[in-house]
Design an enzyme around this catalytic site. Structure first.
Site, PDB file in Angstrom:
ATOM      1  N   GLU A   1      -5.313  -8.743   1.198  1.00 43.68           N
ATOM      2  CA  GLU A   1      -6.036  -8.181   2.353  1.00 43.68           C
ATOM      3  C   GLU A   1      -7.465  -8.011   2.088  1.00 43.68           C
ATOM      4  OE1 GLU A   1      -4.489  -4.867   4.751  1.00 43.68           O
ATOM      5  OE2 GLU A   1      -2.265  -5.643   4.187  1.00 43.68           O
TER       6      GLU A   1
ATOM      7  N   GLU B   1       0.839  -1.220  -0.076  1.00 47.79           N
ATOM      8  CA  GLU B   1      -0.089  -0.048  -0.049  1.00 47.79           C
ATOM      9  C   GLU B   1       0.861   1.397   0.023  1.00 47.79           C
ATOM     10  OE1 GLU B   1      -2.840  -0.229   3.274  1.00 47.79           O
ATOM     11  OE2 GLU B   1      -3.902  -1.905   2.419  1.00 47.79           O
TER      12      GLU B   1
END
Ligand code: FCB
Length: 451
Positions: free
Chosen positions: A352, A169
């Site tokens: 995720e 991320e």
């Protein structure tokens, strides 16, 4: 309660990988046996972490890792995604810290012994503080330090790693860390957000080169997070606002990788906010990757704003998780389908997905049926995207266990396993049991349960 999927779903096939995920700073503890990182410093700064906590002990995984891997095995998952703390495996002068490397080699060997695939993330936000002291991700040199770290670690790990992700991320590292100031290192300037994003992506490109050389048999790629942007109304202005937000928060991180270009919004930035980009950077950033990791939790709704172009709207009356994120599984399917239409993608792994819920452990049970239902709906959303032609090969629940949730400290629980921090006891929640049952119910599992 169960999680159920259509019988002929690709998620039921042997080729589909189910896993659980964690990250170093969030679970390890063991602060004394690694270099100080930006999150240690951030936690020590007043008013940054909601419960004024830190990662000094976290889930004490540094000491409990063997039990934790036994727990992972007991869930029956195919894979475990975890991250390496840069400052645990390298010393300040860039030399190898053998004790730190041996810690991860122990984990990798144990996973191999138990027939669990290791998905390693090289950077899940815990930048060594001495690198931040030289400018951190605002300093172009950090991208080259990351390349050196990736080089040394991938050599040290040999052929033990099934998959490497360079970064987790980069949106969070750059925007939340250097532009919005709510994550470490807590800086707040638009220009910083854009420049750090570019250096992170450059670091990804440089590291990809060494990973493909040192570990050609691993699946090497990157993990990006997406919060799809929706317009509040169908007015042209709101639709434009949502598009701008999407370019700024989502496409900014993926378009350079697949199209070797930033969104057009780059040209609309004030000159002082534009990142410095060197010739050849976008070619480095856009080299082929073996997989794309997609993290998804929620969507966001935007409306036009005269001053800022777009502002996020907090919708009243919609279902939300305990962290305040709207529950909207259809946005997950739409995201995956739209990414697949927009870019020429390699296989996708959902690296995720999960939900924070206000869990209570009563008499050794955690009946988190709200989280279980979140998984039911989001796994169905993944299945729907597959049916619509998206090549998704795996799914990781965030998270294996409750852990240090960044600026929220220990207040938000994302685990499918409950952690009592005082006693460090782990209790499999109802959602964890249902996830495990789903994995074990796959037709082929009986051939594969000699773990
Ligand atoms: C993601 C992070 C992960 C965790 C979840 C809830 O953005 O990658 O570490 O905090 O959110």
């Amino acid at each position: 309660m169960k999680i159920s999927l259509p019988k002929n779903s690709r998620l039921q096939s042997e080729a589909f990988t189910f896993g659980v995920a964690t990250a170093s700073f969030q679970i390890e503890g063991g602060v004394d046996s690694r270099q100080t990182c930006i999150w240690d410093t951030f936690c020590a700064t007043p008013d940054k972490i909601r419960d004024a906590s830190n990662g000094d002990i976290a889930c004490n995984h540094l000491n409990l890792w063997q039990e934790d891997i036994a727990l992972i095995t007991s869930l029956g998952v195919d894979a475990y995604r975890f991250s390496i703390a840069w400052g645990r495996v390298l010393n300040q002068d860039g030399s190898i810290n053998q004790q730190g490397v041996d810690f991860y080699i122990g984990i990798l060997d144990e996973l191999k012994r138990r027939n669990i695939k290791a998905f390693v993330t090289l950077y899940h936000w815990d930048l060594p503080q001495h690198i931040e002291d030289q400018g951190g991700w605002l300093n172009r040199d950090t991208a080259y330090l990351f390349k050196d770290y990736a080089d040394k670690i991938s050599q040290a790990f040999g052929d033990r790693v099934y998959s490497y992700a360079t970064l987790n991320e980069p949106f969070c590292s750059s925007y939340l860390g250097y532009e919005a100031g709510i994550h470490a290192p807590g800086l707040m300037k638009k220009a910083y957000g854009r420049q750090s994003a570019h250096h992170l992506l450059l670091a990804h490109g440089l590291a990809m080169q060494v990973l493909q050389k040192n570990s050609p048999n691993s699946m090497n790629g990157i993990v990006l997070n997406f919060t799809p942007c929706y317009a509040l109304t169908q007015s042209a202005a709101d639709i434009q606002a949502a598009k701008q937000a999407d370019d700024y928060f989502n496409q900014w991180y993926i378009k350079p990788i697949f199209d070797a270009a930033y969104p057009d919004l780059l040209a609309a930035l004030a000159p002082e906010d534009r990142p410095e980009i060197h010739d050849g950077d976008l070619e480095l950033i856009s080299q082929p990757i073996d997989f794309l990791g997609v993290n998804f939790y929620t969507r966001a709704v935007y409306q036009a704003d005269a001053e800022q172009g777009f502002v996020q709207v907090d919708l009243p009356g919609v279902p939300k998780t305990d962290i305040g994120w709207e529950i909207h599984p259809q946005a997950f399917t739409d995201l995956l389908v739209s990414l697949n239409q927009t870019y020429d993608l390699p296989p996708i792994f959902i690296t995720e997905n999960g939900a924070a819920m206000d869990d209570k452990c009563i008499d050794g049970r955690v009946d988190d049926f709200d989280r279980l239902s979140y998984y039911q709906h989001h796994l169905t959303a993944v299945d729907n995207a597959i049916v619509q032609g998206v090549n998704i090969q795996g799914y990781f629940a965030w998270s294996l266990m409750d852990n240090f949730e960044w600026a929220e400290g220990y207040l938000k629980r994302f685990g499918i396993v409950y952690v009592d921090y005082a006693s460090q006891t782990r209790t499999i929640k109802a959602s964890g049991q249902a996830y495990s049952d789903l994995i074990r119910s796959r037709a082929h599992f009986t051939n594969n349960n000699n773990k």
